[in-house]
Scaffold this motif. Structure first.
Motif: not given
Length: 90
Positions: A65-90
């Motif tokens: 959730d913190a990753c998604v919030s950080g990305l959306t605050a950086s003007s990244v769309t919510n869909g991309t933020a959710v996908t990108a944050c899901r990739l990181a801990p894999e």
């Protein structure tokens, strides 16, 4: 067991432990890279700002959730933020 043998055993153990940690570090870096690359695809070739990189590093701790919030605050769309944050801990 002689003292020199014990010292050699301890040093060998430390070398193996530190070497193992170094071998696992690139995997973590690759996960952050996958997160950043997902955002950069949305930017269509633009380089991700430092705030995106920081948010992707936060995702490594499992704080999705913190990753998604950080990305959306950086003007990244919510869909991309959710996908990108899901990739990181894999």
């Amino acid at each position: 067991m002689s003292t020199s043998t014990r010292i050699a055993s301890v040093l060998t153990g430390l070398t193996l432990a530190l070497g193992g940690a170094a071998l696992t570090a690139p995997a973590a870096h690759a996960d952050v890279t996958a997160c950043i690359n997902q955002v950069e695809r949305e930017l269509k070739g633009g380089e991700a700002p430092e705030s995106v990189r920081a948010a992707c590093y936060v995702a490594l701790t499992g704080a999705h959730d913190a990753c998604v919030s950080g990305l959306t605050a950086s003007s990244v769309t919510n869909g991309t933020a959710v996908t990108a944050c899901r990739l990181a801990p894999e």
